[in-house]
Scaffold this motif. Structure first.
Motif: not given
Length: 239
Positions: A55-59, A87-97, A161-162, A184-188
């Motif tokens: 998703h971030s790459l598509r963004v 763009c690539i970090c816009h959802d970085m806050g979702t990861c465990a790190s 993208d959405f 591919p977007r899958g179940e993003i």
């Protein structure tokens, strides 16, 4: 400048042990060819859920295409790595790190600033702030579009993208098909909605729902959607 929280810099500079996605040679063909972008991509690939990474790459591709059409400075070679980082970090806050005490948009902005600090060479404090603002406000409709040009590009690219109605006139069906063919977007929608909600529900109520999901926010909407439909296993109804 909104500084990263304590510990974020160390997390962003250290290689991840999770190796969630690894480096995708196909992705490297479509990102800026500079050390900053390659380092940021490597970090994202090793931390983000694969579908959130795609998703971030598509963004990024949507944002770059829009910037080029509008002859924006953010499409020039010296600014493109910063657009990519946002763009690539816009959802970085979702990861465990980066599952810290703040809402995921803020955690993502902090992570991006740390990456820019460690890998960005002579990136100015003003440019770091621009990237932070773009990430922190990417779910803030009506604000992101007007606070800065970079924030506008990221917000509209996320909307593309959405397939949000306000953003779709700025892209084309052919562009959408091409970018989704590459990544591919899958179940993003389900993956991203669950990632945000699970982080909040994993914190104590006063910390999670009050700070990571304040009432007037997209994370707050997702948590309410989960609470109102606890047995629903599809895409969060508030997505």
């Amino acid at each position: 400048m909104c500084p990263p929280i304590s510990g974020a810099a160390a997390a962003a500079s250290a290689p991840s042990s999770s190796n969630r996605a690894g480096t995708d040679e196909r992705a490297l063909e479509h990102i800026p060819n500079d050390d900053l972008s390659r380092n940021v991509y490597s970090y994202a690939a090793n931390n983000l859920h694969p579908l959130i990474l795609a998703h971030s790459l598509r963004v990024y591709l949507f944002a770059k295409a829009l910037a080029e059409r509008e002859h924006s400075d953010w499409a020039t070679p010296d600014r493109l790595p910063l657009l990519f980082t946002a763009c690539i970090c816009h959802d970085m806050g979702t990861c465990a790190s980066h599952d810290g005490p703040q809402r995921f948009e803020v955690e993502g902005g902090d992570a991006a600033v740390s990456l820019l600090t460690h890998h960005g060479g002579n990136v100015s404090e003003q440019d770091k702030h621009e990237v932070w603002v773009a990430i922190a406000l990417h779910t803030s409709r009506g604000i992101a579009e007007r606070i800065s040009l970079l924030a506008r590009l990221v917000r509209l690219a996320v909307g593309m993208d959405f397939k949000l109605s306000a953003a779709m006139p700025l892209t084309t069906a052919e562009e959408v098909q091409r970018f989704e063919g590459l990544f591919p977007r899958g179940e993003i929608e389900k993956v991203l909605g669950d990632a945000v909600t699970d982080q909040v529900l994993g914190k104590p109520d006063d910390e999670g729902r009050g700070v990571k999901a304040p009432g007037a926010s997209w994370p707050g909407d997702l948590v309410r959607g989960k609470a109102e439909n606890p047995d629903w296993e599809g895409v969060n109804k508030a997505f």
